[in-house]
Design a protein around this motif. Structure first.
Motif, PDB file in Angstrom:
ATOM      1  N   GLU A  58      36.873  34.382  47.375  1.00 20.87           N
ATOM      2  CA  GLU A  58      36.143  35.603  47.024  1.00 20.87           C
ATOM      3  C   GLU A  58      36.859  36.399  45.933  1.00 20.87           C
ATOM      4  O   GLU A  58      36.228  36.912  45.018  1.00 20.87           O
ATOM      5  CB  GLU A  58      35.931  36.474  48.272  1.00 20.87           C
ATOM      6  N   THR A  59      38.175  36.515  46.029  1.00 22.93           N
ATOM      7  CA  THR A  59      38.894  37.308  45.026  1.00 22.93           C
ATOM      8  C   THR A  59      38.904  36.619  43.668  1.00 22.93           C
ATOM      9  O   THR A  59      38.881  37.296  42.638  1.00 22.93           O
ATOM     10  CB  THR A  59      40.339  37.621  45.464  1.00 22.93           C
ATOM     11  N   THR A  60      38.923  35.294  43.658  1.00 27.42           N
ATOM     12  CA  THR A  60      38.944  34.602  42.361  1.00 27.42           C
ATOM     13  C   THR A  60      37.597  34.649  41.657  1.00 27.42           C
ATOM     14  O   THR A  60      37.514  34.294  40.481  1.00 27.42           O
ATOM     15  CB  THR A  60      39.416  33.137  42.498  1.00 27.42           C
ATOM     16  N   LYS A  61      36.561  35.130  42.313  1.00 31.62           N
ATOM     17  CA  LYS A  61      35.277  35.336  41.635  1.00 31.62           C
ATOM     18  C   LYS A  61      35.390  36.470  40.612  1.00 31.62           C
ATOM     19  O   LYS A  61      34.720  36.453  39.589  1.00 31.62           O
ATOM     20  CB  LYS A  61      34.173  35.654  42.651  1.00 31.62           C
ATOM     21  N   LYS A  62      36.253  37.458  40.893  1.00 30.71           N
ATOM     22  CA  LYS A  62      36.432  38.595  39.984  1.00 30.71           C
ATOM     23  C   LYS A  62      37.760  38.558  39.253  1.00 30.71           C
ATOM     24  O   LYS A  62      37.928  39.227  38.246  1.00 30.71           O
ATOM     25  CB  LYS A  62      36.311  39.903  40.761  1.00 30.71           C
ATOM     26  N   ALA A  63      38.720  37.822  39.789  1.00 33.92           N
ATOM     27  CA  ALA A  63      40.038  37.691  39.155  1.00 33.92           C
ATOM     28  C   ALA A  63      40.303  36.197  39.034  1.00 33.92           C
ATOM     29  O   ALA A  63      40.934  35.595  39.886  1.00 33.92           O
ATOM     30  CB  ALA A  63      41.106  38.367  39.996  1.00 33.92           C
ATOM     31  N   SER A  64      39.786  35.622  37.966  1.00 39.94           N
ATOM     32  CA  SER A  64      39.812  34.162  37.845  1.00 39.94           C
ATOM     33  C   SER A  64      41.224  33.598  37.709  1.00 39.94           C
ATOM     34  O   SER A  64      41.453  32.440  38.015  1.00 39.94           O
ATOM     35  CB  SER A  64      38.957  33.708  36.670  1.00 39.94           C
ATOM     36  N   LYS A  65      42.165  34.411  37.250  1.00 41.53           N
ATOM     37  CA  LYS A  65      43.528  33.913  37.104  1.00 41.53           C
ATOM     38  C   LYS A  65      44.466  34.771  37.937  1.00 41.53           C
ATOM     39  O   LYS A  65      44.568  35.980  37.754  1.00 41.53           O
ATOM     40  CB  LYS A  65      43.966  33.928  35.645  1.00 41.53           C
ATOM     41  N   ILE A  66      45.168  34.097  38.861  1.00 44.42           N
ATOM     42  CA  ILE A  66      46.190  34.756  39.668  1.00 44.42           C
ATOM     43  C   ILE A  66      47.508  34.067  39.346  1.00 44.42           C
ATOM     44  O   ILE A  66      47.643  32.863  39.504  1.00 44.42           O
ATOM     45  CB  ILE A  66      45.866  34.661  41.169  1.00 44.42           C
TER      46      ILE A  66
END
Length: 163
Positions: A58-66
């Motif tokens: 879910e978070t990588t939908k808005k923050a594609s790069k961690i």
């Protein structure tokens, strides 16, 4: 650069992502069930792992790069792993009422002063060693299958990294 904080709690997990300036980018949360009764406080490591995967997706939908993930968890709770690194049963939470007799045996064997001086802690049933001894005394077949013991944060880091 984006940094994620993954917090594993007793009732759910949350992932929060910030940019390098400290601005919140996104966050996601999913609940799971801890099984709490008068005689047992346990959590299923497999359910926690499924929730971790969900919040990360879910978070990588808005923050594609961690770029980095920090993992925090509740107090001590051992995850027993078999030869394939799969959890063997549910994990006793640090709040689980079992372990009094095992802790008393440790204190009797080594003495409270020795344990306090060596660890900086007052011995208690909440600590992993009391839980491991309880499993040894009451579920020896579980311990016989066990090849590794880690705490929840170590288990999640292992699942994420393979290390």
């Amino acid at each position: 650069m984006n940094i994620a904080g993954l917090d594993i709690g007793t009732t759910g997990c949350k992932c929060t992502v910030y940019d390098i300036q400290g601005n919140l980018i996104t966050e996601s949360y999913q609940e799971y069930i801890s099984e709490i009764s008068e005689h047992s406080h346990v959590l299923d490591p497999n359910k926690v792992w499924e929730s971790v995967k969900y919040v990360l997706k879910e978070t990588t939908k808005k923050a594609s790069k961690i770029n980095a993930i920090g993992v925090t968890t509740f107090g001590e709770a051992a995850v027993f792993l078999d030869e394939n690194n799969d959890p063997i049963g549910k994990s006793m939470l640090y709040t689980d009422p079992k372990g009094d007799e095992e802790c008393a045996a440790i204190v009797s064997e080594f003495g409270q002063d020795y344990l306090n001086n060596g660890t900086g802690l007052t011995p208690g049933k909440m600590y992993t060693i009391s839980k491991i001894l309880w499993v040894n005394n009451h579920e020896p077949e579980r311990l016989q299958k066990c090849r590794r013991i880690c705490l929840f944060q170590d288990y999640i880091v292992f699942k994420l990294s393979g290390v």
